[in-house]
Design a protein around this motif. Sequence first.
Motif, PDB file in Angstrom:
ATOM      1  N   TYR A  78       0.822  -1.333   0.002  1.00  0.00           N
ATOM      2  CA  TYR A  78      -0.057  -0.081   0.089  1.00  0.00           C
ATOM      3  C   TYR A  78       0.797   1.104  -0.158  1.00  0.00           C
ATOM      4  CZ  TYR A  78      -3.262   3.662   1.431  1.00  0.00           C
ATOM      5  OH  TYR A  78      -3.999   4.920   1.326  1.00  0.00           O
ATOM      6  N   GLN A  79       0.350   2.351  -0.826  1.00  0.00           N
ATOM      7  CA  GLN A  79       1.269   3.567  -0.719  1.00  0.00           C
ATOM      8  C   GLN A  79       0.284   4.759  -1.102  1.00  0.00           C
ATOM      9  OE1 GLN A  79       5.369   4.677  -0.758  1.00  0.00           O
ATOM     10  NE2 GLN A  79       5.300   3.704  -2.734  1.00  0.00           N
ATOM     11  N   ASN A  80       0.337   5.638  -0.466  1.00  0.00           N
ATOM     12  CA  ASN A  80      -0.389   6.915  -0.895  1.00  0.00           C
ATOM     13  C   ASN A  80       0.516   7.833  -1.042  1.00  0.00           C
ATOM     14  OD1 ASN A  80      -2.884   8.739  -0.837  1.00  0.00           O
ATOM     15  ND2 ASN A  80      -1.623   9.739   0.569  1.00  0.00           N
ATOM     16  N   ILE A  81       0.591   8.345  -2.410  1.00  0.00           N
ATOM     17  CA  ILE A  81       1.478   9.568  -2.797  1.00  0.00           C
ATOM     18  C   ILE A  81       0.796  10.693  -3.015  1.00  0.00           C
ATOM     19  CG2 ILE A  81       2.944  10.390  -4.678  1.00  0.00           C
ATOM     20  CD1 ILE A  81       4.383   7.995  -3.141  1.00  0.00           C
ATOM     21  N   ILE A  82       1.277  11.972  -2.565  1.00  0.00           N
ATOM     22  CA  ILE A  82       0.497  13.174  -2.483  1.00  0.00           C
ATOM     23  C   ILE A  82       0.699  13.843  -3.858  1.00  0.00           C
ATOM     24  CG2 ILE A  82       0.313  15.336  -1.397  1.00  0.00           C
ATOM     25  CD1 ILE A  82       1.570  14.407   0.968  1.00  0.00           C
ATOM     26  N   ASP A  83      -0.437  14.136  -4.472  1.00  0.00           N
ATOM     27  CA  ASP A  83      -0.381  14.845  -5.685  1.00  0.00           C
ATOM     28  C   ASP A  83       0.740  15.912  -5.963  1.00  0.00           C
ATOM     29  OD1 ASP A  83      -2.082  15.542  -8.501  1.00  0.00           O
ATOM     30  OD2 ASP A  83      -1.576  17.463  -7.511  1.00  0.00           O
ATOM     31  N   LYS A  84       1.423  16.068  -6.781  1.00  0.00           N
ATOM     32  CA  LYS A  84       2.602  17.176  -7.085  1.00  0.00           C
ATOM     33  C   LYS A  84       2.151  18.510  -6.741  1.00  0.00           C
ATOM     34  CE  LYS A  84       5.712  13.835  -9.356  1.00  0.00           C
ATOM     35  NZ  LYS A  84       6.323  13.447 -10.476  1.00  0.00           N
ATOM     36  N   HIS A  89       1.676  23.675  -3.765  1.00  0.00           N
ATOM     37  CA  HIS A  89       0.753  24.567  -2.970  1.00  0.00           C
ATOM     38  C   HIS A  89       1.094  24.819  -1.593  1.00  0.00           C
ATOM     39  CE1 HIS A  89      -2.481  26.930  -1.812  1.00  0.00           C
ATOM     40  NE2 HIS A  89      -3.036  26.054  -1.104  1.00  0.00           N
ATOM     41  N   THR A  90       1.391  23.481  -1.092  1.00  0.00           N
ATOM     42  CA  THR A  90       1.630  23.374   0.278  1.00  0.00           C
ATOM     43  C   THR A  90       3.125  24.002   0.689  1.00  0.00           C
ATOM     44  OG1 THR A  90       0.492  21.214   0.618  1.00  0.00           O
ATOM     45  CG2 THR A  90       1.893  21.961   2.271  1.00  0.00           C
ATOM     46  N   VAL A  91       4.111  23.849  -0.040  1.00  0.00           N
ATOM     47  CA  VAL A  91       5.520  24.458   0.335  1.00  0.00           C
ATOM     48  C   VAL A  91       5.309  25.691   0.045  1.00  0.00           C
ATOM     49  CG1 VAL A  91       7.636  24.386  -1.027  1.00  0.00           C
ATOM     50  CG2 VAL A  91       6.681  22.201  -0.636  1.00  0.00           C
ATOM     51  N   GLU A  92       4.617  26.324  -0.970  1.00  0.00           N
ATOM     52  CA  GLU A  92       4.316  27.727  -1.159  1.00  0.00           C
ATOM     53  C   GLU A  92       3.781  28.385   0.117  1.00  0.00           C
ATOM     54  OE1 GLU A  92       2.877  28.224  -4.715  1.00  0.00           O
ATOM     55  OE2 GLU A  92       4.310  27.669  -6.012  1.00  0.00           O
ATOM     56  N   LEU A  93       2.791  27.800   0.587  1.00  0.00           N
ATOM     57  CA  LEU A  93       1.776  28.301   1.686  1.00  0.00           C
ATOM     58  C   LEU A  93       2.554  28.227   2.904  1.00  0.00           C
ATOM     59  CD1 LEU A  93      -0.732  29.294   3.006  1.00  0.00           C
ATOM     60  CD2 LEU A  93      -1.215  26.674   2.921  1.00  0.00           C
ATOM     61  N   ILE A  94       3.158  27.254   3.290  1.00  0.00           N
ATOM     62  CA  ILE A  94       4.005  27.056   4.480  1.00  0.00           C
ATOM     63  C   ILE A  94       5.322  28.034   4.458  1.00  0.00           C
ATOM     64  CG2 ILE A  94       2.937  24.804   5.169  1.00  0.00           C
ATOM     65  CD1 ILE A  94       5.648  23.513   4.488  1.00  0.00           C
ATOM     66  N   ASP A 129      21.969   9.862   8.357  1.00  0.00           N
ATOM     67  CA  ASP A 129      21.123   8.721   8.202  1.00  0.00           C
ATOM     68  C   ASP A 129      20.625   8.554   6.733  1.00  0.00           C
ATOM     69  OD1 ASP A 129      21.496   8.383  10.922  1.00  0.00           O
ATOM     70  OD2 ASP A 129      19.223   8.939  11.424  1.00  0.00           O
ATOM     71  N   VAL A 130      20.363   9.584   6.159  1.00  0.00           N
ATOM     72  CA  VAL A 130      19.539   9.285   4.730  1.00  0.00           C
ATOM     73  C   VAL A 130      20.831   9.327   3.520  1.00  0.00           C
ATOM     74  CG1 VAL A 130      18.052  10.189   3.291  1.00  0.00           C
ATOM     75  CG2 VAL A 130      17.589  10.352   5.582  1.00  0.00           C
ATOM     76  N   GLY A 131      21.701  10.025   3.973  1.00  0.00           N
ATOM     77  CA  GLY A 131      23.032   9.878   3.104  1.00  0.00           C
ATOM     78  C   GLY A 131      22.539  10.484   1.572  1.00  0.00           C
ATOM     79  N   GLU A 132      22.946   9.680   0.481  1.00  0.00           N
ATOM     80  CA  GLU A 132      22.733  10.249  -0.835  1.00  0.00           C
ATOM     81  C   GLU A 132      21.262  10.273  -1.136  1.00  0.00           C
ATOM     82  OE1 GLU A 132      23.039   5.839  -3.128  1.00  0.00           O
ATOM     83  OE2 GLU A 132      24.648   7.402  -3.506  1.00  0.00           O
ATOM     84  N   ASN A 133      20.380  10.025  -0.542  1.00  0.00           N
ATOM     85  CA  ASN A 133      18.893  10.077  -0.775  1.00  0.00           C
ATOM     86  C   ASN A 133      18.262  11.213   0.073  1.00  0.00           C
ATOM     87  OD1 ASN A 133      19.024   7.655  -2.517  1.00  0.00           O
ATOM     88  ND2 ASN A 133      18.401   6.291  -0.544  1.00  0.00           N
ATOM     89  N   LEU A 134      19.184  12.035   0.582  1.00  0.00           N
ATOM     90  CA  LEU A 134      18.808  13.285   0.963  1.00  0.00           C
ATOM     91  C   LEU A 134      19.017  14.144  -0.231  1.00  0.00           C
ATOM     92  CD1 LEU A 134      17.721  15.139   3.398  1.00  0.00           C
ATOM     93  CD2 LEU A 134      19.985  15.396   4.200  1.00  0.00           C
ATOM     94  N   VAL A 135      18.043  14.932  -0.835  1.00  0.00           N
ATOM     95  CA  VAL A 135      18.355  15.808  -1.633  1.00  0.00           C
ATOM     96  C   VAL A 135      17.654  17.121  -1.581  1.00  0.00           C
ATOM     97  CG1 VAL A 135      18.421  13.946  -3.403  1.00  0.00           C
ATOM     98  CG2 VAL A 135      16.229  14.866  -3.157  1.00  0.00           C
ATOM     99  N   PRO A 136      17.827  18.058  -2.277  1.00  0.00           N
ATOM    100  CA  PRO A 136      17.115  19.393  -2.217  1.00  0.00           C
ATOM    101  C   PRO A 136      15.672  19.244  -2.233  1.00  0.00           C
ATOM    102  CG  PRO A 136      19.053  19.588  -3.581  1.00  0.00           C
ATOM    103  CD  PRO A 136      18.602  18.248  -3.448  1.00  0.00           C
ATOM    104  N   TYR A 141      14.992  19.113  -8.492  1.00  0.00           N
ATOM    105  CA  TYR A 141      13.790  18.310  -7.999  1.00  0.00           C
ATOM    106  C   TYR A 141      12.540  19.051  -7.600  1.00  0.00           C
ATOM    107  CZ  TYR A 141      17.544  14.948  -6.893  1.00  0.00           C
ATOM    108  OH  TYR A 141      18.624  14.084  -6.943  1.00  0.00           O
ATOM    109  N   TYR A 142      12.677  20.486  -8.110  1.00  0.00           N
ATOM    110  CA  TYR A 142      11.474  21.495  -7.561  1.00  0.00           C
ATOM    111  C   TYR A 142      10.198  20.851  -8.446  1.00  0.00           C
ATOM    112  CZ  TYR A 142       8.704  25.143  -5.854  1.00  0.00           C
ATOM    113  OH  TYR A 142       7.703  25.823  -5.206  1.00  0.00           O
ATOM    114  N   GLY A 143       9.152  20.598  -7.810  1.00  0.00           N
ATOM    115  CA  GLY A 143       7.941  20.170  -8.562  1.00  0.00           C
ATOM    116  C   GLY A 143       7.954  18.806  -8.882  1.00  0.00           C
ATOM    117  N   ASP A 144       9.019  17.791  -8.604  1.00  0.00           N
ATOM    118  CA  ASP A 144       9.129  16.622  -9.160  1.00  0.00           C
ATOM    119  C   ASP A 144       9.018  15.625  -8.134  1.00  0.00           C
ATOM    120  OD1 ASP A 144       8.891  14.759 -11.177  1.00  0.00           O
ATOM    121  OD2 ASP A 144      11.245  14.511 -11.519  1.00  0.00           O
ATOM    122  N   TRP A 145       8.770  16.078  -6.625  1.00  0.00           N
ATOM    123  CA  TRP A 145       8.777  15.304  -5.690  1.00  0.00           C
ATOM    124  C   TRP A 145       7.844  13.959  -5.563  1.00  0.00           C
ATOM    125  CZ3 TRP A 145       6.781  20.402  -5.201  1.00  0.00           C
ATOM    126  CH2 TRP A 145       7.658  21.428  -5.223  1.00  0.00           C
TER     127      TRP A 145
END
Length: 264
Positions: A78-84, A89-94, A129-136, A141-145
């Motif tokens: 099972y996986q729920n991925i948030i709509d990009k 919108h959330t990133v801009e708002l917060i 702890d996250v190493g190379e899988n910690l990205v900007p 990456y912006y908008g392609d999360w």
Amino acid sequence: MKSAVFFDIDGTIWDYDKFIPESAKVAIKKLRENGHLAFICSGRARAFINDPDLLGLGFDGIVCSCGCHIEIDGKIIYQNIIDKDVVKHTVELIRDYGFRPILEGPKYIYMDDDEFGIDDPFGNVLRRDVGENLVPVGGDYYGDWVINKMSCATEVEADKRLECFDKLSSHYQVIEHNENVCELVPVGHNKATGMIKACELVGIDLANTYAIGDSENDLDMLQAAHVGIAMGNGTDRAKEVADYVTTDFDKDGIYNALKHFGLI
């Protein structure tokens, strides 16, 4: 009778230095030898659950991202991925409200170094702890999360913080750990929903479930399980909703709890 036990990670199995008491290792091993199932049930995203000592404890499944990602026997079921667009919108708002976001997904954790500098404790835990899988968050990456949930640093005035939470409420359950930290979890998901779904998939009745946790994002799980167990080092609210309070995590809390209920 086979039972399933759902374990929070931070403050329950280990601390942020990744210290796992020997008694916890013994208890989880005995639990499974006795025919019961052991699940991680964490607010951490899957990208943040990769430590070999933790995974080497031998879990039957992983419920993570507060119920938005479930694995059983190493397979994602099972996986729920948030709509990009919702994420953008959330990133801009917060950010308009002065929050600093961390986006959490199954493969990557997204964090901007200019928002979480080298003096930021949690940022440094992620770097460790996250190493190379910690990205900007930004840049290429912006908008392609690809994310399940978010966490935010919220060091702003109380009225601004609450106003922002209100605007977020149509999409997220806001879990406020304290005035400086919150989690944003898609509506309809929490550790309890993940626990229930995992039980359905492995054929365990909720009457045979135990949940062990210590903090605000554990409250739903502690209440939904047949037996909710709070760690002695847990928050007041966790202890209030739990059916039983064990000792601190580093004072044999997991071992004592499982022994108390005859699971080991």
